[in-house]
Design an enzyme around this catalytic site. Structure first.
Site, short mmCIF file in Angstrom:
data_model
loop_
_atom_site.label_atom_id
_atom_site.label_comp_id
_atom_site.label_asym_id
_atom_site.label_seq_id
_atom_site.Cartn_x
_atom_site.Cartn_y
_atom_site.Cartn_z
N LEU A 284 1.28 -1.50 3.98
CA LEU A 284 0.57 -0.23 3.82
C LEU A 284 -0.18 -0.35 2.50
O LEU A 284 0.34 -0.96 1.55
CB LEU A 284 1.55 0.95 3.74
CG LEU A 284 2.26 1.38 5.03
CD1 LEU A 284 3.18 2.55 4.74
CD2 LEU A 284 1.25 1.78 6.11
N ASP A 285 -1.36 0.22 2.42
CA ASP A 285 -2.10 0.19 1.16
C ASP A 285 -1.30 0.91 0.07
O ASP A 285 -0.48 1.77 0.36
CB ASP A 285 -3.46 0.89 1.32
CG ASP A 285 -4.37 0.15 2.27
OD1 ASP A 285 -4.20 -1.08 2.42
OD2 ASP A 285 -5.25 0.80 2.86
N ILE A 286 -1.62 0.59 -1.18
CA ILE A 286 -0.88 1.19 -2.30
C ILE A 286 -0.94 2.73 -2.28
O ILE A 286 0.02 3.41 -2.62
CB ILE A 286 -1.35 0.59 -3.65
CG1 ILE A 286 -0.44 1.01 -4.78
CG2 ILE A 286 -2.81 0.93 -3.94
CD1 ILE A 286 -0.55 0.15 -6.03
N HIS B 45 -6.52 -2.43 6.07
CA HIS B 45 -7.32 -1.22 5.81
C HIS B 45 -7.96 -0.65 7.08
O HIS B 45 -9.01 0.00 7.02
CB HIS B 45 -8.42 -1.50 4.78
CG HIS B 45 -7.96 -2.29 3.60
ND1 HIS B 45 -6.93 -1.88 2.80
CD2 HIS B 45 -8.38 -3.48 3.10
CE1 HIS B 45 -6.74 -2.78 1.84
NE2 HIS B 45 -7.59 -3.76 2.01
N LYS C 110 -8.83 3.20 7.36
CA LYS C 110 -9.88 3.57 6.38
C LYS C 110 -11.23 3.03 6.82
O LYS C 110 -12.25 3.73 6.74
CB LYS C 110 -9.54 3.04 5.00
CG LYS C 110 -8.37 3.78 4.35
CD LYS C 110 -8.04 3.17 3.01
CE LYS C 110 -6.78 3.77 2.45
NZ LYS C 110 -6.22 2.96 1.38
#
Ligand code: URA
Length: 235
Positions: free
Chosen positions: A101-103, A186, A189
C-alpha cells in the site's frame, strides 16, 4: 518452550524420557550440548538435535491483518529506515507483507510467513478482488466511471476493468468504492488521475473475503480459521 517439551512435540520420546536424554548429554541446541532440564528453546529459531539427528516440530503459519496507518511504509525493509508495517506487529516470527500500500494509503494489509499464500495472492493471473474507498476530487460523470469499468490505459499500462460506485457526493469531492482485480503500483490513483479526478484519500477495506471490519487504525488481528482456509483454497 522447554527443551523436553519441544522434544516430546517433535516425537523424539516422552517428556520423561527426553529429560533422561538431556541429562545424559545427548541433546544439542544449535552448537551446544545442553544438560539443563528447564532450558528454554525458541521453537522458531533454535535447532535441536538428539544424537546429531535434527528434531523438528511442525509450526503453523501465521496470518495477520493490520489496519495500516498513514505514514507507515508497507515494505518489510525500507532504505530510509522509516517505520514499516512489520514494526507494528508484536510477534517473534518473521512475517512479510503481501503486496503493497502506498505510504499515504490506509487500510487492510495482510502479513504472513506462508510463502504459498503470498505467491498465490501476488500472482498476476489471480483475480482476488481488492476493494478500496477513495475520496476523489469532484464527482466523476457516468462516462468517466465507465472508462474505469471498461479498463483504462495509462501510459503503457492497461488496467483491467474495475467495479466503481459513487457512495457520496459533496461540493468539492466524492467518495467512491473501487474494486480492482490486480495490484499494480499506484493503480487506483493512476486510474482516477486518468479521468481527471485525482485521489485525495485512499483506504483499502478488503482483500477477497478478508475484511477490515471494525479493526481500528494501527491495530491488527489474527485471521480466523475460515479466513485461513479461504486463502489456502485460492487456486
Ligand atoms: N492503488 C494505489 O494507488 N495506491 C495504493 O496504495 C493501493 C492501490
Amino acid at each position: 518452550m522447554r527443551l523436553q517439551k519441544y522434544m516430546a512435540h517433535a516425537g523424539a520420546a516422552s517428556r520423561r524420557k527426553s529429560e533422561e536424554y538431556i541429562a545424559e548429554g545427548r541433546v544439542r541446541v544449535n552448537d551446544e550440548i545442553v544438560t539443563e532440564l528447564g532450558y528454554k528453546v525458541d521453537e522458531y529459531k533454535d535447532r535441536v538435535y538428539l544424537d546429531d539427528k535434527r528434531l523438528k516440530i511442525s509450526i503453523d503459519n501465521v496470518y495477520v491483518v493490520l489496519n495500516k496507518p498513514m505514514g507507515i511504509v508497507s515494505t518489510a525493509s525500507d532504505e530510509k529506515d522509516r517505520t514499516n508495517v512489520v514494526d507494528l506487529i508484536d510477534i517473534n516470527r518473521r512475517i512479510y507483507p503481501v503486496g503493497r500500500l502506498d505510504i499515504d494509503t490506509t487500510g487492510i494489509i495482510l502479513l504472513t510467513d506462508d510463502g504459498d499464500v503470498t505467491n498465490k495472492l501476488m500472482h498476476p493471473s489471480k483475480e482476488v478482488p481488492k476493494t478500496y474507498i477513495a475520496t476523489v476530487e469532484g464527482t466523476p460523470k457516468k462516462n468517466e466511471l465507465d472508462m474505469l469499468r471498461r479498463g483504462v490505459k495509462v501510459g503503457r499500462e492497461k488496467f483491467a476493468p474495475a467495479e466503481v460506485k459513487i457512495l457520496k457526493s459533496f461540493d468539492d469531492d466524492s467518495i467512491i468504492s473501487v474494486t480492482i482485480h490486480e495490484g499494480k503500483n499506484h493503480q487506483v490513483k493512476l486510474m482516477f488521475e486518468k479521468i481527471n479526478h485525482p485521489v485525495k484519500k485512499l483506504r483499502r477495506i478488503s482483500i477477497g473475503e478478508i475484511e477490515l471490519g471494525g479493526l481500528e487504525i494501527g491495530n491488527y488481528r489474527y485471521l480466523t480459521k475460515e479466513e485461513i482456509s479461504y486463502l489456502k483454497k485460492l487456486k
